[in-house]
Design an enzyme around this catalytic site. Sequence first.
Site, PDB file in Angstrom:
ATOM      1  N   HIS A 126     114.675 -35.450  38.227  1.00 32.05           N
ATOM      2  CA  HIS A 126     113.342 -35.276  37.649  1.00 32.05           C
ATOM      3  C   HIS A 126     113.247 -35.775  36.212  1.00 32.05           C
ATOM      4  O   HIS A 126     112.162 -35.829  35.652  1.00 32.05           O
ATOM      5  CB  HIS A 126     112.862 -33.815  37.797  1.00 32.05           C
ATOM      6  CG  HIS A 126     113.356 -32.869  36.758  1.00 32.05           C
ATOM      7  ND1 HIS A 126     114.432 -32.033  36.964  1.00 32.05           N
ATOM      8  CD2 HIS A 126     112.904 -32.593  35.519  1.00 32.05           C
ATOM      9  CE1 HIS A 126     114.611 -31.295  35.873  1.00 32.05           C
ATOM     10  NE2 HIS A 126     113.696 -31.611  34.989  1.00 32.05           N
ATOM     11  N   ASP A 174     118.133 -32.495  43.092  1.00 33.91           N
ATOM     12  CA  ASP A 174     117.683 -32.998  41.780  1.00 33.91           C
ATOM     13  C   ASP A 174     118.867 -33.595  41.023  1.00 33.91           C
ATOM     14  O   ASP A 174     119.429 -32.991  40.106  1.00 33.91           O
ATOM     15  CB  ASP A 174     117.056 -31.812  41.016  1.00 33.91           C
ATOM     16  CG  ASP A 174     116.363 -32.232  39.735  1.00 33.91           C
ATOM     17  OD1 ASP A 174     116.126 -33.451  39.556  1.00 33.91           O
ATOM     18  OD2 ASP A 174     116.052 -31.337  38.924  1.00 33.91           O
ATOM     19  N   SER A 267     117.180 -30.081  30.765  1.00 35.42           N
ATOM     20  CA  SER A 267     117.326 -30.629  32.113  1.00 35.42           C
ATOM     21  C   SER A 267     118.288 -31.804  32.149  1.00 35.42           C
ATOM     22  O   SER A 267     118.323 -32.613  31.217  1.00 35.42           O
ATOM     23  CB  SER A 267     115.979 -31.126  32.634  1.00 35.42           C
ATOM     24  OG  SER A 267     115.261 -30.057  33.155  1.00 35.42           O
TER      25      SER A 267
HETATM   26  N1  ARG Z   1     112.939 -28.441  33.867  1.00 38.14           N
HETATM   27  C1  ARG Z   1     113.438 -28.137  32.572  1.00 38.14           C
HETATM   28  C2  ARG Z   1     113.640 -29.390  31.795  1.00 38.14           C
HETATM   29  O1  ARG Z   1     113.027 -30.323  32.142  1.00 38.14           O
HETATM   30  C3  ARG Z   1     114.654 -27.301  32.601  1.00 38.14           C
HETATM   31  C4  ARG Z   1     114.344 -26.004  33.113  1.00 38.14           C
HETATM   32  C5  ARG Z   1     115.467 -25.094  33.119  1.00 38.14           C
HETATM   33  N2  ARG Z   1     114.848 -23.851  33.088  1.00 38.14           N
HETATM   34  C6  ARG Z   1     115.488 -22.710  33.032  1.00 38.14           C
HETATM   35  N3  ARG Z   1     114.795 -21.632  32.904  1.00 38.14           N
HETATM   36  N4  ARG Z   1     116.802 -22.690  33.095  1.00 38.14           N
HETATM   37  O2  ARG Z   1     114.280 -29.481  30.775  1.00 38.14           O
END
Ligand code: ARG
Length: 314
Positions: A126, A174, A267
């Site tokens: 992503h 992912d 992420s």
């Molecule tokens: N989707 C998030 C990003 O793009 C990371 C999310 C991780 N979230 C969590 N609560 N551990 O950086």
Amino acid sequence: MSLIGSTSQPSLHKFGRDCHTSNYQCLSQSLAEYKIGPFCIKLYHSSSNQHPNFIMKSIIFLGVVALASAMPKLDTALFQGTDPRLIVGGVEATKNEFPWMIDLRVGGHICGGSIVSPDWVVTAAHCVGGSPSSYTLVAGDHNLTLNEGTEQSRGVTAIVIHPGYNRPTIINNDIALMRVDRPFEFNEFVGPAIIPQLNFAPTDLATVAGWGMLSFPIGDLPDVLMKVEVPYVADEPCRIANIGVGVVTESMVCYGVVGKDSCKADSGGPLMCGPDNALCGIVSWGKDCALDGYPGVYTETSYFAEWIRSTIAA
Ligand code: ARG
């Protein structure tokens, strides 16, 4: 945990039900900063070109001033007693403690990643919906605002997104590999992560590192690499906790506790297990950050060991 420069307008990564499907577009969000006396308030916009109009800004300004004067401990209250200045619950990593750690940039930092060979970096699918030429991978970094002499910056020539990404459920599988335009030179600051094999059992504790947000939804992005130790949460409780948020599949692993978590812009970065800090997970998704009852959800790298091996050997 991790970071986008504090002076330029950062672009942040967003994971939310409204945007899983449109990959790259949804990753860059505008973020406006408002300085109000000693407070620095950051606001997200749901679409990158929109800015709150003047009336909205005024309402927000007045609201913040009223709340700030009435509740000097507003920040602490919002974050359930955790210190919002720490990565969500973490500390600064030792410089070059994780030599595989990658700062994935589109202009500024957007995601983390990990070196798996001189030519390849693994990250979250992503994070990488754009064309290879839009990304820069920086290894050997610690403070994103300084040139510390240990950095190696590379362009990207190819991106391989896992063929099962977003199948059969959103955000599943992912994981993606990025090939660099010139091999990394391995030294004491830059080197590969160990990928655990398929039978690898998650450890009770793991460490996650990144330059992502220190708290959520209001939070700074650190200049320096942060890390936090998080406890294992079994698949079934994690799946039940996340009903209505997202689907936790067999190839995901959950870690976290209230006040300790990865967060937006972490992420793609490494979750590390065991004495050799093996790459047991990749930061993928979660409900907000560090909330009570909602552990972070990670791509379970061991499930993809063979895919990684065969893709980089091709
Ligand atoms: N989707 C998030 C990003 O793009 C990371 C999310 C991780 N979230 C969590 N609560 N551990 O950086």
